[in-house]
Write an enzyme that holds these catalytic residues in place. Structure first.
Site, short mmCIF file in Angstrom:
data_model
loop_
_atom_site.label_atom_id
_atom_site.label_comp_id
_atom_site.label_asym_id
_atom_site.label_seq_id
_atom_site.Cartn_x
_atom_site.Cartn_y
_atom_site.Cartn_z
CG PHE A 135 -1.91 1.17 1.15
CD1 PHE A 135 -2.99 1.14 0.29
CD2 PHE A 135 -1.71 2.31 1.91
CE1 PHE A 135 -3.88 2.21 0.19
CE2 PHE A 135 -2.59 3.39 1.84
CZ PHE A 135 -3.67 3.33 0.97
CG ASP A 220 5.79 3.55 1.66
OD1 ASP A 220 5.84 4.12 2.77
OD2 ASP A 220 4.74 3.47 0.99
CE LYS A 249 0.10 5.23 7.66
NZ LYS A 249 -1.30 5.56 7.88
C1 LIG Z 1 3.14 2.34 3.74
C2 LIG Z 1 2.23 3.47 3.39
N1 LIG Z 1 2.54 4.27 2.35
C3 LIG Z 1 1.76 5.31 2.01
C4 LIG Z 1 0.60 5.60 2.69
C5 LIG Z 1 -0.23 6.78 2.29
O1 LIG Z 1 -0.09 7.79 3.22
P1 LIG Z 1 -1.17 8.99 3.28
O2 LIG Z 1 -2.47 8.38 3.69
O3 LIG Z 1 -0.60 9.95 4.30
O4 LIG Z 1 -1.23 9.59 1.92
C6 LIG Z 1 0.23 4.79 3.78
C7 LIG Z 1 -1.01 5.05 4.52
O5 LIG Z 1 -1.55 4.20 5.19
C8 LIG Z 1 1.07 3.70 4.13
O6 LIG Z 1 0.76 2.89 5.16
#
Ligand SMILES: Cc1ncc(COP(=O)(O)O)c(C=O)c1O
Length: 395
Positions: A135, A220, A249
């Site tokens: 994700f 990520d 986050k």
């Molecule tokens: C690993 C990861 N990358 C990207 C995102 C996307 O982040 P945002 O919701 O702040 O755009 C999330 C959100 O849950 C995530 O867990």
């Protein structure tokens, strides 16, 4: 349904199944609803509230900055973003920083950077290999990057240039690497996909493959970074260094912020090639600096490791008791329990009724990502409630 919840149904697009509680206040690992009822919060704003709710160091930094300078645009130098960038670089393996407002924007920035690198050094290579069950966020490009049909299917055709391959399988990455590949992008631990841990040799093997082919390795760490998995960044636990890393986050403990970090050699943007109006504004960066400084100075990652192990042990005891718990997995304070059937929704409701907030990460799995400053007493309380909740489901 309360009056607020009725208004939400009237005015909001229905993009999420909300838990039926309206939260009005938070402190440390606890929140209160509109009727004054208290809950122990093991959702933590979806892994965001690293220092819990309204931690004084964050609240004071935000209040002071709000009275000083909130937004200037990136046409000018501002001190909070420079201080935060310096702290990030001094405490990671990366050299340069770009700030965004969210996780998905950070990932967009990372992929743009990798494509820019591809144009400059790899004959125009632009494809990014990602994993199934990953994700990376909700923009069209990051939906294409996220290897989950349920997020992709409503929006096809998706932007080109992303190849999703089986997670935790280096051969799958090797099989699709071509002269069009500019990067591999992975979460060290897949969060949203169900808290899926890599085997110990997977990330080092990907690192070696990227080196061998001259392509970039993007991690990520939006969910795993800032102490969540027991070290400041999860890559530290796998003996590797990414070329590009994204954060969001937990970085400002609740104030929206994202960051792309890169090694010098991968930091190839030139002026005008990327940007943001709000990204790196003084308010968000003051919150980020206060959070990160506290996380580092107080060894909050160490607390996440210790308390996370304690939580995992407690969940394993519950696994002995309830045969329908089939798996307990995680790192630090990013932990999931999986059930033999789709009872996560019922378990969430039973926990809510008893004053514990949890996240249903899959129909058959709950995810726990509380504040990183919680203690064993709060874990004991959560385990006690979960035990009662699962007993009520069993009966
Ligand atoms: C690993 C990861 N990358 C990207 C995102 C996307 O982040 P945002 O919701 O702040 O755009 C999330 C959100 O849950 C995530 O867990």
């Amino acid at each position: 349904m309360s009056q607020w919840q009725e208004l939400e149904h009237k005015y909001f697009m229905h993009t999420v199944e909300r838990t039926p509680v309206t939260l009005v206040r938070g402190q440390r690992a606890r929140v209160w609803d509109e009727d004054g009822r208290q809950y122990l919060d093991f959702v933590g704003g979806w892994g965001v509230n690293s220092l819990g709710h309204c931690h004084p160091v964050v609240a004071e930094a935000v209040a002071e900055q709000a009275h000083t300078l909130i937004q200037t645009s990136n046409q000018f130098y501002t001190i909070p973003q420079i201080r935060l960038a310096e702290l990030l670089v001094q405490n990671s393996c990366l050299d340069k920083v770009f700030f965004s407002n969210s996780g998905v924007e950070a990932n967009e920035g990372a992929v743009k950077l990798a494509r820019r690198y591809g144009k400059r050094y790899l004959d125009g290579a632009y494809e990014v290999i990602t994993a199934m069950d990953s994700f990376h966020g909700r923009t069209l490009a990051m939906v294409a990057a996220s290897g989950q049909t349920k997020f992709q299917q409503p929006y096809v055709p998706l932007p080109a240039g992303f190849i999703n391959v089986e997670h935790n399988n280096i051969e799958a990455i090797k099989a699709v690497t071509t002269n069009q590949t500019c990067a591999v992008m992975l979460e060290p631990v897949q969060g949203e996909g169900g808290v899926n841990l890599p085997s110990n040799n997977y990330l080092p093997a990907v690192r070696a493959w990227c080196d061998q082919n001259g392509i970039l390795f993007i991690l990520d760490e939006i969910q795993t970074g800032i102490g969540r998995t027991g070290t400041l960044f999860a890559y530290e636990q796998y003996g590797i260094e990414p070329d590009i890393m994204t954060l969001a986050k937990g970085l400002a403990s609740g104030v929206p912020i994202g960051a792309v970090l890169a090694k010098d050699r991968a930091s190839v943007f030139t002026p005008g090639e990327h940007g943001s109006t709000f990204g790196g504004n003084p308010l968000a960066c003051a919150a980020g600096y206060a959070t990160l400084k506290y996380v580092i100075d107080q060894d909050i990652a160490g607390n996440a490791k210790r308390v996370g192990q304690y939580l995992t042990k407690g969940l394993e005891r519950l696994k002995q008791k309830f045969q329908f718990i089939t798996d307990v997995r995680g790192r630090g304070l990013l932990v999931a329990v999986e059930f033999s059937s789709d009872i996560a929704g019922a378990a969430l409701t039973a926990c809510l009724d008893r004053g514990l907030l949890v996240n249903r990460v899959k129909p058959n799995a709950l995810r726990f990502m509380p504040s990183l400053i919680i203690g064993k007493d709060e874990v004991d309380e959560a385990l006690g409630i979960l035990d009662e909740a699962l007993t009520s489901i069993k009966e």
